[in-house]
Design an enzyme around this catalytic site. Structure first.
Site, PDB file in Angstrom:
ATOM      1  N   PRO A  89      57.739  68.463  51.566  1.00 23.58           N
ATOM      2  CG  PRO A  89      59.531  67.324  52.526  1.00 23.58           C
ATOM      3  CD  PRO A  89      59.216  68.429  51.568  1.00 23.58           C
ATOM      4  CG  ASP A 169      42.658  53.045  39.807  1.00 24.20           C
ATOM      5  OD1 ASP A 169      42.800  51.855  39.510  1.00 24.20           O
ATOM      6  OD2 ASP A 169      43.040  53.985  39.094  1.00 24.20           O
TER       7      ASP A 169
END
Length: 258
Positions: A89, A169
């Site tokens: 994280p 995308d």
């Protein structure tokens, strides 16, 4: 491309990666994924890979030596230069631009933490970069590693049946430098209780279809991720499309300054 995964649960990543696009990419020899368990390099009867943190506090921290020895064995398994990426994280956000850069490398080593993380000395000595898949915390880095593998593998030439799929995308940067969200997509039937397919998509007019899709991508990005669009960088044509979209939808002209 070779991807090595250092994890206490390498079989978990292998199972996830055995299906869909990544599975086909492996079958075609485009990507090779190898799992490594640091517990195999731990000493003692219990093969410990963690210990209580200095300074107190909850949780456990992964030990230096089993991870270091595992990483050294991983590097020695193939002469190709490797980059060690720690999924954490605290890492830099994973973006499509970063994925495309990773996909161009010959080899990656993905390091998955567990518990409260990894001894910082090992990170400083062995890790080349740290990446995060979002502002939240998981039980370990395995799911993050699977995300990286999927995102990178699908960009390998030949992994997708239609190479244009990746180009179109969301977050893919176009020639104008914009990375927009994808436009809406529809398929059969034309008429449904949930609604009707936009007539322009049935018109056969490719120029109008391209224009509609561009407008929808601009509008959707402006409403959902306005930070991705710098209004000053838009061409006059894109500005006109966006203004028309906002007028038709009744949305506020600038969601960042309502």
């Amino acid at each position: 491309m070779r991807i090595d995964v250092v994890s206490l649960f390498p079989e978990f990543v292998a199972q996830i990666s055995a299906h869909g696009v990544v599975g086909r990419a492996q079958e075609r020899g485009l990507v090779a994924i190898h799992g490594w368990n640091p517990r195999d390099y731990a000493s003692g009867n219990y093969r410990r890979v963690d210990e209580r943190p200095f300074g107190g506090g909850p949780g456990m921290v992964m030990l230096i030596d089993p991870l270091r020895d595992c990483l050294h064995a991983t590097r020695a398994a193939d002469p190709a230069a490797s980059s060690v990426v720690y999924l954490t994280p605290q890492g830099a956000p994973l973006t499509q631009a970063k994925v495309r850069e990773l996909a161009g490398r010959e080899r990656l080593v993905l390091l998955c933490g567990r518990y409260e993380g990894i001894d910082e000395r090992l990170v400083a000595a062995e890790v080349d970069e740290e990446l995060s898949i979002g502002d939240y915390v998981l039980s370990g880095g395995e799911l993050a590693a699977a995300v990286v593998i999927d995102a990178v593998a699908r960009l390998q030439p030949g992994a997708l049946s239609d190479s244009e799929s990746a180009v179109q995308d969301s977050f893919e940067t176009g020639p104008d430098g914009l990375a927009l969200l994808d436009c809406p997509h529809f398929t059969r039937p034309v008429e449904h209780t949930l609604g009707t397919v936009p007539p322009v998509l049935l018109s056969g007019n490719h120029a109008e279809i391209a224009r509609w899709r561009r407008q929808q991508a601009l509008g959707r990005t402006w409403l959902r991720r306005p930070e991705l669009i710098d209004r000053e960088r838009l061409s006059r044509a894109d500005q006109a499309l966006l203004d028309a979209f906002l007028a038709e939808s009744g949305a506020t002209p600038d969601p960042r300054n309502p």
